[in-house]
Scaffold this motif. Structure first.
Motif, PDB file in Angstrom:
ATOM      1  N   PRO A 144      -6.146   9.532   0.569  1.00  0.00           N
ATOM      2  CA  PRO A 144      -6.490   8.193   0.073  1.00  0.00           C
ATOM      3  C   PRO A 144      -7.887   8.095  -0.529  1.00  0.00           C
ATOM      4  N   SER A 145      -7.949   7.584  -1.749  1.00  0.00           N
ATOM      5  CA  SER A 145      -9.240   7.383  -2.416  1.00  0.00           C
ATOM      6  C   SER A 145     -10.037   6.280  -1.740  1.00  0.00           C
ATOM      7  N   CYS A 146      -9.346   5.268  -1.222  1.00  0.00           N
ATOM      8  CA  CYS A 146     -10.043   4.150  -0.580  1.00  0.00           C
ATOM      9  C   CYS A 146     -10.822   4.628   0.638  1.00  0.00           C
ATOM     10  N   LYS A 159      -4.733  -5.240   3.747  1.00  0.00           N
ATOM     11  CA  LYS A 159      -3.699  -4.407   3.123  1.00  0.00           C
ATOM     12  C   LYS A 159      -2.664  -4.021   4.173  1.00  0.00           C
ATOM     13  N   HIS A 194      -0.067   4.245   0.886  1.00  0.00           N
ATOM     14  CA  HIS A 194      -0.476   5.161   1.958  1.00  0.00           C
ATOM     15  C   HIS A 194      -0.538   6.604   1.463  1.00  0.00           C
ATOM     16  N   CYS A 195      -1.508   6.838   0.596  1.00  0.00           N
ATOM     17  CA  CYS A 195      -1.688   8.155  -0.017  1.00  0.00           C
ATOM     18  C   CYS A 195      -1.982   9.219   1.050  1.00  0.00           C
ATOM     19  N   CYS A 219     -13.555   0.153  -1.800  1.00  0.00           N
ATOM     20  CA  CYS A 219     -12.154   0.572  -1.697  1.00  0.00           C
ATOM     21  C   CYS A 219     -11.303  -0.070  -2.787  1.00  0.00           C
ATOM     22  N   PRO A 233      -5.877  -2.933  -2.190  1.00  0.00           N
ATOM     23  CA  PRO A 233      -6.653  -3.755  -1.250  1.00  0.00           C
ATOM     24  C   PRO A 233      -7.004  -5.130  -1.828  1.00  0.00           C
ATOM     25  N   GLU A 280      -4.543  -0.220  -7.025  1.00  0.00           N
ATOM     26  CA  GLU A 280      -5.104  -1.583  -6.995  1.00  0.00           C
ATOM     27  C   GLU A 280      -4.455  -2.418  -5.887  1.00  0.00           C
ATOM     28  N   CYS A 325       0.845  -1.191   0.000  1.00  0.00           N
ATOM     29  CA  CYS A 325       0.000   0.000   0.000  1.00  0.00           C
ATOM     30  C   CYS A 325       0.882   1.243   0.000  1.00  0.00           C
ATOM     31  N   CYS A 370      -9.185   2.429  -5.282  1.00  0.00           N
ATOM     32  CA  CYS A 370      -7.731   2.549  -5.153  1.00  0.00           C
ATOM     33  C   CYS A 370      -7.064   2.609  -6.524  1.00  0.00           C
ATOM     34  N   THR A 408       2.258  10.421  -1.801  1.00  0.00           N
ATOM     35  CA  THR A 408       2.111   9.203  -1.008  1.00  0.00           C
ATOM     36  C   THR A 408       3.192   9.158   0.068  1.00  0.00           C
TER      37      THR A 408
END
Length: 276
Positions: free
Chosen positions: A77-79, A132, A73-74, A110, A119, A117, A71, A114, A192
């Protein structure tokens, strides 16, 4: 907090993957019902892995590089933005994107949201969850580095303050002409917490390079923030229609019940008829 990955120093030993499994108590080599990719990749039991990449140089030589995947870790995060149950969220202390399984409803939004891609879903579990990398958030709060960073024997992984790591990354790039003049993760999708430097083009190492610098959440927040109000308005609209219909028809006379049709077989003429 962030992690800087120097791809030129990674030897593909997988010490980071082993450390991740040990710290998070993840099983090894558990059989999967779903078909796995030929290339090593993440799954619900593997939160980080090393992918081997073959790069063909313009001079005709070939190079092998090892790329750590997990991951990203933005920062935006979009998720977490797509998760309406708040099972995915940014930890306020460490800024890691963490997952709280007790809040998950299994919608898998999520996974769709993401851009990296990342999760994964527990397809073989009776009560499946999302899995994740958690950036070893417990270790971070205790003042330690993530388990994968602590296990790296070559110094390919460096943990620290994100601004300081970016400064260090640019100093390495300016000092050594072998490196590509780009820190991957500095600006992609708003930035990120995993940052990469490399001596080979990122596009040839499996990285997505067509991202904008603006996080997707900037576009979606204006719309998603209105969803609760739209849902409430829709409910009131349906309730108003129901009340209006009731007031309009409450004094109507009751309709007679529909007569049931009798079905008889051919040759039957009455209840008393019999066979001769």
């Amino acid at each position: 907090m962030a992690v800087l990955v120097d791809i030129t120093k990674c030897i593909g030993c997988e010490s980071c993957s082993v450390a991740c499994k040990l710290w998070n108590k993840l099983p090894y080599n558990r059989p999967k019902s779903r078909k796995q990719k030929e290339e090593k990749d993440l799954d619900d039991d593997t939160w980080t892995t090393i992918q081997r990449k073959r790069v063909d140089a313009p001079n005709g030589k070939g190079y092998t590089r090892f790329v750590k995947k997990q991951c990203m870790h933005c920062l935006e995060p979009s998720c977490a933005s797509a998760c309406f149950s708040k099972a995915l969220r940014v930890d306020p202390e460490t800024h890691a994107v963490v997952y709280i399984p007790e809040l998950c409803v299994g919608c898998r939004y999520c996974m769709l949201a993401c851009p990296f891609e990342i999760p994964r879903y527990q397809w073989d579990e009776a009560l499946p969850l999302i899995t994740k990398c958690q950036l070893c958030v417990g270790r971070l709060k205790a003042g330690d580095a993530p388990a994968c960073v602590s296990a790296c024997p070559t110094g390919a992984l460096t943990f620290g303050d994100r601004d300081e790591l970016l400064k260090k990354a640019h100093e390495i790039i300016d000092r050594d002409p072998r490196y590509v003049n780009h820190v991957y993760g500095e600006k992609e999708l708003g930035g990120t917490q995993w940052l990469y430097i490399s001596d080979q083009p990122f596009s040839q190492l499996g990285f997505k390079t067509d991202f904008e610098e603006v996080a997707p959440t900037v576009y979606t927040h204006a719309y998603l923030s209105k969803v609760p109000f739209l849902a409430a308005a829709w409910g009131l609209f349906l309730a108003a229609i129901s009340v209006r219909y009731y007031k309009k028809h409450k004094n109507d006379p009751p309709k007679p019940p529909t007569a049931q049709k009798e079905t008889k077989e051919a040759g039957d003429h009455g209840e008393g008829d019999g066979m001769i």
